[in-house]
Design an enzyme around this catalytic site. Structure first.
Site, PDB file in Angstrom:
ATOM      1  N   HIS A 184       0.974  -1.220   0.042  1.00  0.00           N
ATOM      2  CA  HIS A 184      -0.030   0.093  -0.105  1.00  0.00           C
ATOM      3  C   HIS A 184       0.973   1.279  -0.053  1.00  0.00           C
ATOM      4  O   HIS A 184       1.870   1.364   0.938  1.00  0.00           O
ATOM      5  CB  HIS A 184      -0.817   0.187   1.319  1.00  0.00           C
ATOM      6  CG  HIS A 184      -1.820   0.990   1.322  1.00  0.00           C
ATOM      7  ND1 HIS A 184      -1.733   1.902   2.630  1.00  0.00           N
ATOM      8  CD2 HIS A 184      -2.396   1.703   0.507  1.00  0.00           C
ATOM      9  CE1 HIS A 184      -2.780   2.762   2.371  1.00  0.00           C
ATOM     10  NE2 HIS A 184      -3.283   3.081   1.110  1.00  0.00           N
TER      11      HIS A 184
HETATM   12 CA    CA Z   1       0.418  -0.384  -4.161  1.00  0.00          CA
END
Ligand code: CA
Ligand code: V1P
Ligand code: ZN
Length: 393
Positions: A184
């Site tokens: 992320h």
């Molecule tokens: Ca990513």
């Protein structure tokens, strides 16, 4: 090699600093800066440098780093010394300052130089875009998306992406940030959480308990208050192990297509973390070089100023394959290059680990079981589509 010529009608710039590649995080650390040397050798062996403007980037200055980072943090980063004896990997020091010195973000010789060189390349790329001297600017030494204002995280100390986007924002009304690293893009998301001038989109493996950094759920979309302009401007695409090229392509094209239509960015910043490839030492996906590169192709087709950053990638020969293929897409010579790796490429033995006649696109790695049911992917597309109804250009 076939003669690779400069693309017609647009300019590609390539930004690197060979001194960055000499740094070492430690023997057992997965982040290997020499993967940049390997990538560059392959790019040069194909003759691609003749089709680009090549720049040796300078290191970013303290003031440039301070555009995003706190001076407390930068001062500490500039003075900490490597530990004489490497710390036991299991034994995290409880009084780490700014999360520096653990197993993820170790202190090593020349750390500050390494960080400022990574940021320098990324910032040079952004400046060339702003001055319109480049249409696609490549900074494979950048892409360190986890670094926070006053904290190191996940192999990242300085957030070169945030610094580059801040530069783009001096000339561009709206910037779209896309992150195809398997992790992320939390640091970039957080930095632009409260503004409607940057939309951040991250595709990543999501498991809050067992996969770093644990953030980036489907419904984490920016500040919850409608009075905050950043509301709805963070898009998260949480995925599971084993996603394939076909599935990823469908998600990427649908989601990015709709975002570009609605948000109308004037520039795109794409983090091309190569740990989303099959066979990565830390990653979990099944992407092939073609599937990863298809994201770059799609962004290029949007016909907007584009920066390509590096990022993660822990199986160096596959990182080099992906970033070489993606450089060829930027130039537009992907159909002209020989899929068999050049005989004379240095480090050819690296690629021989795979097969006697290694190719650019064929990566090795046992396919993972695909844990992404089609229904879940449809739900993700639907959630993002509904989210975009709240977004105005
Ligand atoms: Ca990513
Ligand atoms: O999982 C963790 C932390 C350490 N534990 C306390 C939880 N860290 C991960 C960090 C991954 C960083 C990815 C960076 C990027 O997105 C951008 C450049 O790609 C981690 C992992 C892992 N398997 O997730 N650290 C390490 N492995 C590690 C292994 C050996 C030595 C040092 C670190
Ligand atoms: Zn990563």
């Amino acid at each position: 090699e076939a003669n690779i010529t400069r693309p017609k009608g647009y300019t590609v710039s390539f930004h690197c600093n060979p001194d960055m590649e000499k740094h070492h995080f430690g023997m057992t650390h997965p982040m290997k800066p020499w993967r940049l040397t390997l990538s560059k050798s392959l790019i040069y062996s194909y003759g691609m440098s003749f089709a680009m403007d090549n720049y040796i980037s300078r290191a970013a200055t303290y003031e440039e780093l301070a555009d995003f980072h706190s001076t407390d943090y930068l001062d500490f980063l500039g003075t900490v010394l490597p530990e004489p004896v490497p710390r036991d990997l299991e034994n995290q020091n409880p009084d780490l300052k700014f999360n520096l010195g653990g197993s993820d973000c170790p202190l090593f010789e020349g750390l500050y130089d390494y960080c400022s060189m990574s940021a320098g390349g990324a910032l040079d790329a952004a400046r060339k875009i702003c001055s319109e001297q480049s249409d696609i600017a490549i900074a494979w030494g950048g892409g360190l998306h986890h670094a926070k204002k006053a904290e190191a995280s996940g192999f990242c100390y300085i957030n070169d992406i945030v610094i580059s986007i801040l530069q783009l924002l001096r000339f561009h009304p709206r910037v779209l940030y896309i992150d195809i690293d398997v992790h992320h893009g939390d640091g970039v998301e957080e930095a632009f959480f409260s503004t409607d001038r940057v939309m951040t989109v991250s595709f990543h493996k999501y498991d809050p308990n067992n996969f770093f950094p644990g953030t980036g759920a489907l419904d984490d979309n920016g500040p919850k208050s409608e009075h905050n302009s950043g509301a709805h401007h963070a898009v998260n695409v949480p995925l599971q192990d084993g996603i394939t090229d076909e599935q990823y392509d469908m998600l990427f094209n649908t989601i990015i297509g709709r975002i570009v239509e609605k948000f109308r960015p004037s520039a795109i910043a794409l983090q091309c973390g190569a740990d989303s490839l099959a066979g990565d030492r830390l990653g979990r996906f099944n992407l092939q070089v073609q599937g990863h590169g298809a994201c770059v192709e799609f962004c290029k087709r949007m016909n907007l100023p584009l920066i390509l950053f590096g990022g993660g990638g822990y199986t160096p020969r596959n990182v080099a394959r992906a970033w070489t293929y993606e450089t060829s897409i930027a130039i537009g010579c992907q159909d002209k290059i020989n899929p068999i790796l050049p005989q004379h490429t240095p480090w050819r033995d690296q690629f021989r680990q795979d097969t006697l006649f290694p190719t650019l696109e064929q990566i090795l790695g046992e396919p993972r079981l695909n844990k992404n049911p089609p229904k879940r992917l449809q739900d993700i597309v639907q959630h993002v589509t509904e989210q975009l109804r709240f977004v105005q250009a």
